[in-house]
Design a protein around this motif. Structure first.
Motif, PDB file in Angstrom:
ATOM      1  N   CYS A  56       0.788  -1.122   0.087  1.00 14.99           N
ATOM      2  CA  CYS A  56       0.022  -0.070  -0.082  1.00 14.99           C
ATOM      3  C   CYS A  56       0.945   1.226   0.068  1.00 14.99           C
ATOM      4  O   CYS A  56       1.764   1.394   0.862  1.00 14.99           O
ATOM      5  CB  CYS A  56      -0.879  -0.051   0.888  1.00 14.99           C
TER       6      CYS A  56
ATOM      7  N   CYS B  96       1.780   3.880   5.464  1.00 16.15           N
ATOM      8  CA  CYS B  96       0.775   2.785   5.695  1.00 16.15           C
ATOM      9  C   CYS B  96       1.714   1.395   5.260  1.00 16.15           C
ATOM     10  O   CYS B  96       2.638   0.914   6.184  1.00 16.15           O
ATOM     11  CB  CYS B  96      -0.352   2.493   4.768  1.00 16.15           C
TER      12      CYS B  96
ATOM     13  N   ALA C 155       1.103  -1.548   4.185  1.00 14.30           N
ATOM     14  CA  ALA C 155       0.550  -2.741   4.526  1.00 14.30           C
ATOM     15  C   ALA C 155       0.723  -3.637   2.970  1.00 14.30           C
ATOM     16  O   ALA C 155       0.768  -3.111   1.945  1.00 14.30           O
ATOM     17  CB  ALA C 155      -0.990  -2.627   5.017  1.00 14.30           C
TER      18      ALA C 155
ATOM     19  N   CYS D 173      -6.323  -0.363  -0.231  1.00 16.97           N
ATOM     20  CA  CYS D 173      -5.938  -1.071   1.010  1.00 16.97           C
ATOM     21  C   CYS D 173      -6.960  -1.337   1.980  1.00 16.97           C
ATOM     22  O   CYS D 173      -7.566  -0.284   2.689  1.00 16.97           O
ATOM     23  CB  CYS D 173      -4.622  -0.126   1.518  1.00 16.97           C
TER      24      CYS D 173
ATOM     25  N   CYS E  64      -5.983   0.742   5.648  1.00 17.56           N
ATOM     26  CA  CYS E  64      -5.804   2.262   5.849  1.00 17.56           C
ATOM     27  C   CYS E  64      -7.019   2.945   4.573  1.00 17.56           C
ATOM     28  O   CYS E  64      -7.071   3.986   4.745  1.00 17.56           O
ATOM     29  CB  CYS E  64      -4.462   3.156   5.567  1.00 17.56           C
TER      30      CYS E  64
HETATM   31 ZN   LIG Z   1      -2.815   1.195   3.419  1.00 19.19          ZN
END
Ligand SMILES: [Zn+2]
Ligand SMILES: C[S@@+](CC[C@H](N)C(=O)[O-])C[C@H]1O[C@@H](n2cnc3c(N)ncnc32)[C@H](O)[C@@H]1O
Length: 982
Positions: free
Chosen positions: A235, A240, A242, A298, A301
């Motif tokens: 992401c 973030c 992730a 994502c 987030c």
């Molecule tokens: Zn994210």
């Protein structure tokens, strides 16, 4: 001018029954030759069989039909039909004999009769009699040539009906297929099946020994049948990072009695997405997938990483198959029905790691000319036109589209297939070693089709989907990895079993067909060698055979390269001479494959076909295309190549998917263009018969008038019917070496085709408005009716063009935005020609038709609201002006207080539109908005007595697609009128 006895196909063909058999055949998966190996746009055998018979057998009802054939056919038909109770037919009557032959052809096209000895013997006897009666030496067979043989349907059927066959294709994969179908199966039959089974079993056992450890069973005895993976990106949301698993949907299974899905569990702190498997939920509780139109949202987030970044990331990881995330394992359990879904365990992950390590070890020790895992380059973005979206996300080499475990399994099988070949050759079976190894290689290809990272997961059948469900290689975000060993669908042993069924479906007494790799522009046969050229060339720009076949070529080169060195010289399939139009879809390597390239290549190929064909012989060229440009190029090539048309038959095969992933209109029928060499008896092309343009123009409408209603009776309507008229229309034009105007100017095909479209449009309009020709209607009504009729061929009749069969897991980006356009879309040029033929000008009809690029859209009625009702609309303005001038109010034309005071967006009663169609649409819109009173007054006071309007309404109610808003609305208006007693 020498004439030759007409063949049945030049007189009649039971297309309705043949089409029905051809469609049914599509659903046959058991033993059908198409299950041997993928080939794109295979012709149904039913259609091939019928067409070949009708092309080889003379029509007994023609005066010049050789007596010998008539007598033989009479005896053969009596022998065939009498025992099954058709003694009603008097076979001595030539017309009855013709009907008996056509009936036979229709029945024989049934898959169920294709191996019936009575049918086979009858067909072969007729073929032989026809051949000898037409001048062939007794004991010989007519030669049917197919220089674009592809998967071999046409030559296979030629052999079945008792002809000799010569099949060639440019593509090495097709050549190998034809070798098996036309040579090895007829030659070795059951023995081949036995050996393939034996060695197939050997490979299965060896593969399981080597690979079993990489597909561990569950401790509780459950057996994995598929692993579900998602590619991932990081992401790019602020702070973030992730890992986002790229998933089109969270569904795992969707059956009436059982639904299973995933739920994402988010760890905000660790920025991690986990999954849980859910059952017994409401459909609306299943969350959205993470990818839409290539961008990734994502779950942690909420940030959406745009498509450009997704591509960049995946490119850096060569498509991201090798480091995708395993999110689910599908298993079966002994003694229990159905499939079970669980999250992956450490054991699963370990097996994956071990497989990858093993692959690396093997790569390191691999020797040989070719890499272990195919390292041939995968097309870059410029290849998007041919392969679809998979090229956009970064595989660099073909090997990148397989996960390491898939690559390990496939390369193991390659080695085993080769080893089987070597062992057989060393055994006492050297002559069958190559045929068996070739069949094993084709079996391998089917496994590979099911064992790559572009295989999706089917939610209803809960199976791994094979890659070539379409004629493209679309990118797949979350994919399914089947188990190539073991017994589940897609495994080696299942494909081996199928092979035997295929052999069973082919008569065991077939002659061996000749086959060879060749460019259709130079067929390796002497002049006049063939009695028929029956072929199915590429449909203009529809399929990039060479590019698609690379998927198999890279493996076949490893499997069979040493056996057939001449077929596998180049790194990838050599596409140089492939006759396709690809310049529109490709900016890069194929920019030279233009319309002109196609036309020129086809001209050379068809001229070559004519050279090979005996002057008394017959040609059938199958073609289908949704664009006028495609047709013009093909027809021009046929004319240039010295052919004259003598017939044309649409056979409906419902081949929606044949038209590839372009998201535009597709046709249900392929047109079989029947043609003869425009030759002198010595084989030279006739150059000197000049046609008179005015004669040609005179004859054209009569020919169309005689043809089109007949098609409608056979169920062929719309675009299919329009294209089907090209054949008969060209019979007139192509009779001559050239057609000249009084001024001496030569009439180009293009100009003639404009006239053909016009004539067809007029004839069709006459059919639409039974009896009348619609000439009393205004141009907008005529165009609307004809437009809808043209689209009525699309099987779903939804008004939108039939879209390709998109499935779960494929990229959103493959969904052409065109396919979601509302309204009724036609290719612009076709629409223009139709309009012109009806004397309508689209430029004048901008409130009815929208032109964008090469598409023209008949606006849905709802989009005409502001034009028909809006205060600023030209109609309203005009009306207001008129009203002012007249200082009167139109009866009922002013909205009542109650009506104008309605909620925003409601329609007030309009000033009646300026054309009949406009007024009808106004009524439809009032109906759709529930303006019951207003509609009543509009009918009573404005349109009630307008006979023309009501008959237009009646016609349109049949033409608007079933299920469309328009259909509902116009029916509503008609019912309302009735209820008002008008
Ligand atoms: Zn994210
Ligand atoms: C519509 S397909 C034939 C399908 C076939 N009738 C079947 O049922 O499987 C057209 C074929 O033309 C081949 N082709 C394209 N260009 C060619 C050329 N120049 N010479 C020979 N074959 C060519 C393609 O490889 C493809 O197999």
């Amino acid at each position: 001018m020498t004439t030759y006895p007409k063949r049945l196909i030049e007189v009649d063909l039971p297309i309705k029954r043949i089409s029905a058999h051809a469609r049914r055949e599509k659903s046959i998966r058991h033993g059908h030759i198409s299950t041997l190996h993928i080939w794109w746009a295979r012709r149904p055998l039913a259609a091939c069989r019928a067409v070949i018979c009708a092309a080889l057998w003379p029509d007994p009802a023609q005066e010049d039909c050789p007596l010998r054939f008539r007598e033989d056919a009479e005896a053969i038909m009596a022998r065939f039909w009498n025992p099954i109770g058709r003694s009603d037919l008097d076979f001595s009557d030539p017309m009855a004999l013709r009907r008996a032959l056509l009936d036979f052809i229709a029945d024989f096209s049934n898959w169920d009769n294709s191996t019936d000895q009575r049918y086979l013997e009858t067909a072969r006897a007729l073929t032989h009699s026809a051949h000898v009666a037409l001048g062939g030496a007794p004991g010989t067979r007519p030669l049917v040539v197919d220089p674009f043989a592809g998967g071999g349907s046409i030559p296979l059927e030629a052999l079945r009906v008792g002809a000799d066959a010569f099949a060639s294709d440019l593509n090495p994969v097709a050549v190998l297929l034809n070798k098996v179908v036309l040579e090895y199966i007829p030659k070795y039959g059951q023995k081949l099946a036995d050996e393939v089974r034996k060695w197939g079993e050997w490979i299965k056992i060896e593969a399981e020994k080597e690979l079993g450890q990489f597909y561990p069973k569950d401790p509780d005895g459950a057996t994995p049948i598929a692993y579900l993976w998602a590619r991932t990106v990081t992401c790019e949301g602020p702070g973030c990072g992730a890992e986002v698993p790229l998933m089109r949907s969270l569904w795992l299974a969707k059956k009436s009695n059982r639904s299973i899905a995933l739920r994402m569990i988010l760890d905000q702190e660790k920025k991690r997405v986990d999954f849980e498997i859910i059952q017994d939920f409401k459909a609306q509780d299943v969350g959205e997938g993470t990818v839409r139109r290539g961008s990734a949202t994502c779950p942690v987030c909420g940030y959406t990483t745009p498509v450009a970044s997704v591509r960049k990331q995946l490119k850096a990881r060569r498509g991201g198959a090798a480091d995708a995330r395993l999110f689910c394992v599908v298993t079966t359990k002994p003694g229990q029905q159905g499939r079970f879904y669980r999250l992956p365990t450490e054991r699963d992950l370990e097996a994956v790691r071990n497989a990858a390590e093993e692959l690396e070890r093997r790569k390191a020790t691999h020797t040989g000319e070719l890499s272990l895992v195919p390292d041939e380059p995968y097309p870059d973005e410029t290849g998007a036109g041919a392969l679809s979206s998979s090229v956009l996300y970064g595989p660099k080499i073909w090997g990148d589209i397989f996960t390491p475990r898939q690559a390990l399994a496939l390369t193991t099988m390659v080695r085993l297939v080769k080893e089987a070949g070597t062992r057989m050759a060393a055994d006492n079976n050297p002559d069958i070693a190559v045929p068996v190894q070739t069949c094993l290689a084709l079996i391998f290809d089917r496994v590979a089709d099911l064992a790559n990272s572009f295989c999706g997961w089917t939610l209803d059948t809960q199976c791994t989907k094979h890659l070539f469900a379409r004629q493209a290689i679309p990118f797949v975000w979350n994919f399914a990895e089947g188990i190539p060993i073991g017994d589940s669908a897609g495994s080696w042993c299942v494909v081996v079993e199928r092979f035997e069924n295929i052999i069973d479906s082919i008569p065991n007494d077939l002659m061996i067909g000749l086959n060879q790799q060749a460019n259709a522009t130079s067929i390796p046969l002497p002049d006049d060698a063939a009695q028929a050229i029956i072929t199915d060339p590429p449909y203009y720009d529809a399929i990039a055979y060479g590019d698609l076949s690379d998927f198999f070529y890279i493996w076949l080169r490893r499997l069979m390269g040493n056996v057939y060195p001449s077929l596998f010289i180049t790194t990838l399939v050599d596409k140089t001479n492939e006759i396709v139009q690809l310049s529109k879809r490709f900016k890069g390597p194929y920019s030279h494959k233009t319309n002109e390239y196609f036309e020129e290549g086809m001209t050379r190929a068809l001229a070559e076909g004519r050279r090979v064909l005996h002057p008394s012989g017959l040609g059938v060229v199958v073609f289908a295309h949704k664009s006028t440009a495609g047709w013009e190029a093909m027809l021009q090539a046929m004319i240039n190549a010295g052919w004259t048309f003598t017939g044309s038959w649409p056979i409906d095969t419902e081949m929606g998917t044949r038209m590839n992933a372009m998201g535009t209109a597709s046709l249900a029928s392929s047109i079989h263009l029947v043609c003869r060499p425009r030759e002198n008896p010595d084989g030279s092309v006739r150059e000197d018969d000049v046609g008179n343009w005015s004669d040609v123009l005179n004859e054209l409408p009569q020919r169309i008038h005689a043809w089109l209603p007949g098609l409608a009776a056979e169920g062929v309507v719309g675009a299919d019917a329009i294209f089907s008229c090209l054949g008969p229309a060209l019979e007139i034009y192509s009779r001559y070496s050239r057609v000249e105007k009084a001024s001496g100017e030569v009439v180009a095909l293009k100009e003639y085709l404009e006239e053909v479209w016009a004539a067809v449009s007029r004839e069709a309009l006459g059919m639409i408005f039974e009896g009348g020709d619609g000439s009393g209607l205004e141009e907008d009504a005529r165009l609307t009716a004809m437009w809808l009729w043209t689209l009525s061929a699309g099987a779903d009749n939804s008004g939108n063009n039939r879209s390709s069969n998109e499935g779960e897991g494929e990229t959103d980006e493959d969904k052409s935005p065109k396919s979601t356009l509302k309204g009724f879309v036609l290719e612009y040029d076709a629409a223009r020609k139709i309009a012109q033929g009806l004397g309508a000008r689209m430029e004048n009809l901008t409130t009815l038709v929208e032109v964008k690029g090469d598409k023209a859209r008949l606006l849905p009625v709802s989009e005409r609201t502001s034009y028909l009702f809006g205060q600023g609309s030209p109609a309203a303005k005009k009306e207001r002006k008129k009203k002012k001038e007249e200082q009167t109010t139109l009866s009922g034309g002013v909205a009542s207080a109650a009506e104008t005071g309605g909620p925003a967006g409601e329609l007030s009663l309009p000033p009646p539109g300026s054309t009949v169609l406009d007024r009808l649409h106004q009524a439809m819109l009032l109906f759709s908005n529930g303006r019951s009173d207003a509609l009543k007054r509009f009918i009573q006071e404005d349109i009630g007595q307008d006979q023309g309007l009501w008959s237009l309404a009646q016609s349109l109610s049949a033409l608007y697609p079933a299920g469309s808003e328009e259909r509902r609305w116009v029916e509503g208006v008609l019912t309302r009128k009735k209820s008002l007693g008008i």
